[in-house]
Design an enzyme around this catalytic site. Sequence first.
Site, mmCIF file in Angstrom:
data_model
loop_
_atom_site.group_PDB
_atom_site.id
_atom_site.type_symbol
_atom_site.label_atom_id
_atom_site.label_comp_id
_atom_site.label_asym_id
_atom_site.label_seq_id
_atom_site.Cartn_x
_atom_site.Cartn_y
_atom_site.Cartn_z
ATOM 1 N N SER A 6 0.794 -1.227 0.000
ATOM 2 C CA SER A 6 0.000 0.000 0.000
ATOM 3 C C SER A 6 0.826 1.278 0.000
ATOM 4 C CB SER A 6 -0.961 0.011 1.188
ATOM 5 O OG SER A 6 -1.993 -0.930 0.987
ATOM 6 N N LYS B 212 0.024 3.304 -2.909
ATOM 7 C CA LYS B 212 -1.150 4.182 -2.960
ATOM 8 C C LYS B 212 -0.791 5.650 -3.148
ATOM 9 C CE LYS B 212 -4.631 1.465 -0.469
ATOM 10 N NZ LYS B 212 -3.993 0.151 -0.543
ATOM 11 N N TYR C 172 -11.082 2.129 5.226
ATOM 12 C CA TYR C 172 -9.940 1.828 4.380
ATOM 13 C C TYR C 172 -10.302 0.707 3.421
ATOM 14 C CZ TYR C 172 -5.065 0.828 3.156
ATOM 15 O OH TYR C 172 -3.880 0.635 2.490
#
Length: 390
Positions: free
Chosen positions: A64, A67, A174
Site C-alpha cells: 500500500s 497508494k 480503508y
Amino acid sequence: MAETVRTTTTIDEVLRAAVERGDVPGVVAMAANDDGPIYEGAAGVREAGTDDPITAETMMRIASMTKMVTTVAALRLYEQGKLDLDAPVERYRPEFAELQVLEGFDGDTPRLRPPNGKATVRQLMSHTSGLAYWFWNKDIDRYEQLTGVPNVLPGSDEAFKAPLVGDPGTIYEYGINTDWLGRVVEAIAGQSLADEIEQHITGPLGMTSTTRRMTAEQRASSTPIHVRGEDGAWQATDIDWAQEPDFWGGGHFLYSTPRDYLRFQRMLLGGGTLDGVQVLEGSTVDEAFRNQIGDLFFPAHIDTAHPELSADADLGPGLRFGLGLLLNEQQQPGMRAAGSGAWAGLFNTHFWVDRTTRVTGSIFSQTLPFIEPPVLQMYVDFEQALYASL
C-alpha cells in the site's frame, strides 16, 4: 552534489535488537532531510535460514505504499485540468454507478441498497467513498466469500464488483479506493497505470528499481514475505502479487527498494520537486497534507477480520486523512510533528514525511501479519531514535 549518509549508532542498535529478539528476520531503515539522505541502516537477513544480508538495495513488495504513488499520478492530471477531484467517480468510470451499499445479510443473502449520494474522486483519495478491504471489514469479507467476488490480490477485474459498506462521505473505511483511482487515471491518461507512473513519476525521479514486475535478477535479490512457523521461527513463503493481472492495482502493485522509495519521499518533502525535477506543484502537495475528511477520523481501533494478514490496528486517536496520507493532529514526545503525512504497506513497510521538522523516514521488513505489536514497536523505536539524533 553527491549524497552523503550518516550512520547513527542508536538507530543501528534499534534495528539490530529487533532482529536479535526475532521481531523480524531482516529490516532496513532510511531517513533524509532537505539536503539528502541522513541515515541508512539495515540488520538481519534477506531470507530466513540464509546468511545473505538485507540491504537498502533489496527488492521488496511495497504494497500500500503504492497508494501515494497512484495518488500523485492522479494529482498530476488534476493539475493539468483533466481531472476534477470533486466530480463523481462515475464521470470517468461509468461502471462505478452500478455499486450499491451492503447493509447486512438475510441469512446468507446480502442485503443491498442504492447509495445516498455519489462518491467523488476526492473521496477515493481520502478513503471516504464507502469501499472496504476484506481483511479489516468482516461484512465485505463475508460478502466476497458468499458471492465469489474476489478481493484485489488475485488481480481479477471481478474485484471491482464489490459493493460499498457505507454511504459516500459518511464514514472513513480503508478499502479498494486507490484501485478505483488507478482506473480513473487510466481512463484519463489513455494508457495503463503502470506506464503512466513509470513515464511521469518513477522515471523522472530516477527510481530505477521501482517496477511493476521484477526481472529474474531482481527477484534473486529480493526478500520473500515471511510468516512464523509452528515453532515461532520465521519462514520464507512464495506470497506475491499476480504476475499477469487484469489490472495494475493502484493500491498495491509496485516493487521497490528502500533507497529508491526514499527519492519519492524526498519529492514530497521538497514540495513536489526533487533534484530539479518537478512532479507536482507545491500547492498540490499542500492539499495532500490537508485534512480531507472533515469531522471524520481514522479509527483509533480497527478489529482485524484476518489475523493471519493483519493484527488489530491500534494507532490511537486524533488521526485524520489527506489525499493518500494519514495525518496526525498531535505530536507525540520525540516524534514527528503534528500535520505529518504517512502510510504503510501490508508487509510492514512504513514511511512518513514531516514537513515541519523537515525530515522523512521509512522502515522496511517483509513479514505478516501487518502491524504485529513487536513490529509496530520497532517502527516507533526507530522514529524516536531518529528524532533523538537530529
